[in-house]
Design a protein around this motif. Sequence first.
Motif, PDB file in Angstrom:
ATOM      1  N   ASP A   1      99.568  34.385 -46.577  1.00 48.25           N
ATOM      2  CA  ASP A   1      98.366  34.809 -46.850  1.00 48.25           C
ATOM      3  C   ASP A   1      98.121  36.042 -47.751  1.00 48.25           C
ATOM      4  OD1 ASP A   1      97.018  32.763 -45.484  1.00 48.25           O
ATOM      5  OD2 ASP A   1      96.293  34.031 -43.701  1.00 48.25           O
ATOM      6  N   ARG A   2      99.442  36.968 -47.836  1.00 51.46           N
ATOM      7  CA  ARG A   2      99.509  38.127 -48.472  1.00 51.46           C
ATOM      8  C   ARG A   2      99.700  37.828 -49.898  1.00 51.46           C
ATOM      9  NH1 ARG A   2     102.625  40.101 -44.115  1.00 51.46           N
ATOM     10  NH2 ARG A   2     104.591  39.501 -44.884  1.00 51.46           N
ATOM     11  N   ILE A   3     100.770  36.795 -50.107  1.00 52.05           N
ATOM     12  CA  ILE A   3     100.908  36.183 -51.411  1.00 52.05           C
ATOM     13  C   ILE A   3      99.491  35.688 -52.140  1.00 52.05           C
ATOM     14  CG2 ILE A   3     102.084  34.576 -52.761  1.00 52.05           C
ATOM     15  CD1 ILE A   3     103.970  36.742 -51.724  1.00 52.05           C
ATOM     16  N   CYS A   4      98.891  34.998 -51.260  1.00 54.09           N
ATOM     17  CA  CYS A   4      97.668  34.395 -51.812  1.00 54.09           C
ATOM     18  C   CYS A   4      96.419  35.257 -51.890  1.00 54.09           C
ATOM     19  CB  CYS A   4      97.201  32.941 -50.935  1.00 54.09           C
ATOM     20  SG  CYS A   4      98.333  31.651 -51.082  1.00 54.09           S
ATOM     21  N   GLY A   5      96.406  36.353 -50.958  1.00 55.08           N
ATOM     22  CA  GLY A   5      95.295  37.160 -50.963  1.00 55.08           C
ATOM     23  C   GLY A   5      93.957  36.622 -50.453  1.00 55.08           C
ATOM     24  N   LYS A   6      94.161  35.683 -49.561  1.00 53.79           N
ATOM     25  CA  LYS A   6      93.113  34.803 -48.785  1.00 53.79           C
ATOM     26  C   LYS A   6      93.731  34.103 -47.894  1.00 53.79           C
ATOM     27  CE  LYS A   6      91.504  33.062 -52.362  1.00 53.79           C
ATOM     28  NZ  LYS A   6      90.276  32.297 -53.399  1.00 53.79           N
TER      29      LYS A   6
ATOM     30  N   GLU B   1     100.520  34.953 -42.041  1.00 53.26           N
ATOM     31  CA  GLU B   1     100.335  36.169 -42.621  1.00 53.26           C
ATOM     32  C   GLU B   1     101.295  36.420 -43.866  1.00 53.26           C
ATOM     33  OE1 GLU B   1     100.894  39.213 -39.631  1.00 53.26           O
ATOM     34  OE2 GLU B   1      98.982  39.188 -39.025  1.00 53.26           O
ATOM     35  N   ALA B   2     102.398  35.969 -44.018  1.00 55.50           N
ATOM     36  CA  ALA B   2     103.114  36.089 -45.126  1.00 55.50           C
ATOM     37  C   ALA B   2     102.520  35.308 -46.293  1.00 55.50           C
ATOM     38  CB  ALA B   2     104.684  35.655 -44.556  1.00 55.50           C
TER      39      ALA B   2
ATOM     40  N   THR C   1     106.879  35.201 -35.714  1.00 56.01           N
ATOM     41  CA  THR C   1     106.069  34.240 -34.932  1.00 56.01           C
ATOM     42  C   THR C   1     105.379  33.221 -35.815  1.00 56.01           C
ATOM     43  OG1 THR C   1     104.186  35.600 -35.059  1.00 56.01           O
ATOM     44  CG2 THR C   1     105.940  36.017 -33.028  1.00 56.01           C
ATOM     45  N   VAL C   2     104.678  32.445 -35.365  1.00 60.29           N
ATOM     46  CA  VAL C   2     103.722  31.367 -36.242  1.00 60.29           C
ATOM     47  C   VAL C   2     102.863  32.223 -37.035  1.00 60.29           C
ATOM     48  CG1 VAL C   2     102.078  29.640 -36.090  1.00 60.29           C
ATOM     49  CG2 VAL C   2     104.110  29.582 -34.459  1.00 60.29           C
ATOM     50  N   ALA C   3     102.226  33.231 -36.280  1.00 62.25           N
ATOM     51  CA  ALA C   3     101.112  34.198 -37.075  1.00 62.25           C
ATOM     52  C   ALA C   3     101.802  35.013 -38.103  1.00 62.25           C
ATOM     53  CB  ALA C   3     100.379  35.178 -35.884  1.00 62.25           C
ATOM     54  N   ASP C   4     103.005  35.293 -37.777  1.00 67.39           N
ATOM     55  CA  ASP C   4     103.882  35.981 -39.160  1.00 67.39           C
ATOM     56  C   ASP C   4     104.268  35.249 -40.230  1.00 67.39           C
ATOM     57  OD1 ASP C   4     104.094  38.309 -37.631  1.00 67.39           O
ATOM     58  OD2 ASP C   4     106.063  37.802 -36.606  1.00 67.39           O
TER      59      ASP C   4
END
Length: 458
Positions: free
Chosen positions: A377-382, A374-375, A368-371
């Motif tokens: 944000d996980r790499i960036c940590g924020k 989130e992918a 989804t768009v949120a997925d």
Amino acid sequence: MSISPLQQAIRKIKSEQRKWATMSKYTPKQVNRWFKWLSPGLFVKRWLLISATGLILTILGLAIWIKLTPINRFLEFTSKLLETFTTYIPYYISGPLALFLGLFLLLWGQSRTVGSITEAFNPEGDEQLVDRLLAHRRLNRGAKIVALGGGTGLSTLLRGLKQYSANITAIVTVADDGGSSGRLRREIGVLPPGDIRNCVAALADEEKLLTELFQYRFQAGDGLTGHSFGNLFLTAMTDITGDLEQAIATSSKVLAVRGKVLPATLSDMRLWAELSDGRLIEGESNITSAKGQILHMGCTPADPPAVPAAIRAIEEAEYIIIGPGSLYTSVIPNLLVPDIREALGKVDVPRIYVCNIMTQPGETEGYTVADHIEAIDRICGKRLFDAVLVQRNPPSPYALKSYAEENCHPVFLNREDVANLGCRVVLANVMDENPTTGRVRHDPQRLAKVLLRWYHKS
């Protein structure tokens, strides 16, 4: 009934105007072009005034130096000539005639001067010099935009943005290891030029011709088959200049590129991905073809240094755009460079992510768009983005059927989850669908228009 001298003068002036309108080659369109030279921002009016002032001061200084004698004689001669002239031709006729003749000669001389300059700079004559100057000023006043990504998505974005600003910096991934780029990388040891080639062509003034030239693939020849001309060109320039960054800068000057194209890093960056079934896949082209669900992603070397110019561009940016493009093989690879993701997290400017229209097998199946967010944000940590741009209307039933055969579907917008991630949603129709093949892509012009509109509202 007697006619007054004023009426006679008016009739005479109208008669001369009709005659000149018939004889003159200057159309209203050309006159409009003359007035364009007085448009704000061209810095023409001030220099004309300064030039005229300089001419007057030069003549005055020369007259004072030679004690005004020639000037006095010239004024006496001019006075007698005018007196004689007005004796035979009444002032109410001779005055307007001289006025219109002077204006005619002035405009004619200026137009021929500008025409000569235009011919020298633009021999094909497909665009007026004043229009080029106006466009140049407008683009140079455009926002400082940084666009990150890779693949065809970034070049599509740049193709539209260059109509609004010349202050564009494209930061491109160098993780590609397939096709012509992969062969050059393995055989010669250069960084993959494919995505960079597409971005350089997209930002060039002669985009159509340059794109055709750069995309041309050799069909024969030992070692040449399958290689694109653009890849070979950038590879040769890299060998001449010493590194890919200098090769791109030199090529951009030669090809009249608006803005800058920079590699994310000059390190020999190679991707790896850990899949949900436990497999560890190495190589960008292998990750997609593995047909698995990606859990973690990284690169070798683990912390590649960023190109300093890319960090400066992010720090000076007024607007940052990430995507569109393959999430794990075009967008995220830029964020695997620590300096880049840290710089993106620090800047306080509008930041928007352009989400893909369709899911991609081997990367984002069922996402989804949120997925997508989130992918990243996980790499960036924020949280990295202020907003996400999502296509409003779905593709046609024909396109959906065609994509479904490949296990691709429109990226679903789950508004509540996106809101919980702290992102605003920008819904817009930015899709271009090929009616024959059913393939969908972002439309460069629509995409750029929506992105700039959101930026000005932010």
